[in-house]
Design a protein around this motif. Structure first.
Motif, PDB file in Angstrom:
ATOM      1  N   GLN A 145      -2.006  56.792  24.943  1.00  0.00           N
ATOM      2  CA  GLN A 145      -1.266  57.199  23.751  1.00  0.00           C
ATOM      3  C   GLN A 145      -1.621  56.323  22.555  1.00  0.00           C
ATOM      4  N   VAL A 201       3.442  52.642  21.557  1.00  0.00           N
ATOM      5  CA  VAL A 201       3.063  53.647  20.567  1.00  0.00           C
ATOM      6  C   VAL A 201       3.560  53.245  19.181  1.00  0.00           C
ATOM      7  N   GLN A 208       0.545  52.309  28.080  1.00  0.00           N
ATOM      8  CA  GLN A 208       0.500  53.419  27.140  1.00  0.00           C
ATOM      9  C   GLN A 208      -0.846  53.451  26.402  1.00  0.00           C
TER      10      GLN A 208
END
Length: 248
Positions: free
Chosen positions: A79, A46, A76
């Motif tokens: 995200q 992120v 991820q």
């Protein structure tokens, strides 16, 4: 005429911030949209996605991207996608989007794609479950790309955006042994299933820039290590997609 700026494999992290921005700020004078062919980050975190959003967000032209294998490394990807979309980037995965540019409708279908190899040297869905899963992933990625392209009706030009390569020609320079991990002929078939004007991909850092699908669609490997600049610019609704090539 539509001018498409394209690059891939930018691998943005904190140390990359500011490297691309001077050239990106020149985009309105040389291109109508920017397409990025995956590997937006180094490890798919992120924090790296926030750096990518800072570097490539807020531009004066639309930005359309697909994720790459690096963007999945930290599991991820959802995200990462959210961060990029919040910054105004369009992230495609088996989807299409339409941009209106200079009175023309530009359709862009995007998918990360996957490996599997090419005619005469490709994986087959036979044997162990692990092999069937590998090939199944390739098949699903190609099916999504093809469906997205065919679903873009009423467009003046279609572009396919992937991370993995749809043809072996743009892999020239890479070891033959890793071709199956760099792309799949199934992506080329998907691109040929619609009247695609241009296919863009990355992933092959040591590959070559130019190729064509069996159906004759121009394919360009826009990985940053291949084009060696912030982006190349290609020209659509023109006799030659490379006629408007700009070095930046």
């Amino acid at each position: 005429m539509i001018r498409i700026a394209a690059v891939g494999d930018v691998h943005v992290d904190k140390d990359v911030l500011g490297r691309y921005r001077p050239a990106l700020d020149q985009l309105p004078g040389v291109a109508d949209a920017l397409l990025i062919a995956g590997d937006l980050t180094r490890h798919g975190t992120v924090d790296e996605a926030k750096c990518m959003a800072e570097e490539f967000g807020g531009l004066a032209v639309p930005v359309v991207v697909v994720l790459g294998n690096h963007d999945h490394q930290s599991d991820q990807q959802s995200q990462v996608t959210d961060v990029l979309r919040d910054a105004g980037l369009t992230v495609l995965e088996g989807e299409g989007t339409v941009l209106t540019i200079n009175g023309h409708r530009l359709g862009i279908a995007g998918a990360k794609g996957f490996g599997g190899g090419f005619a005469g040297a490709c994986a087959s869905s036979f044997g162990e479950r692990e092999m069937k899963n590998f090939v199944g992933t390739s098949e699903a990625a190609a099916e999504k790309l093809g469906a997205a392209l065919r679903g873009l009706e009423g467009c003046d030009a279609l572009v396919a955006l992937t991370h993995y390569a749809p043809v072996p020609e743009t892999l020239t320079g890479e070891p033959l042994e890793i071709y199956p991990f760099l792309g799949s002929y199934l992506l080329g078939q998907a691109i040929d299933s619609a009247p695609t004007a241009l296919a863009l991909h990355g992933h092959a850092h040591h590959g070559s820039e130019r190729g064509r699908t069996p159906g004759g669609v121009p394919v360009r490997n826009v990985a940053h290590p291949v084009i060696k600049q912030a982006y190349n610019v290609y020209q659509l609704l023109s006799e030659d997609v490379d006629a408007g090539l700009v070095s930046v």
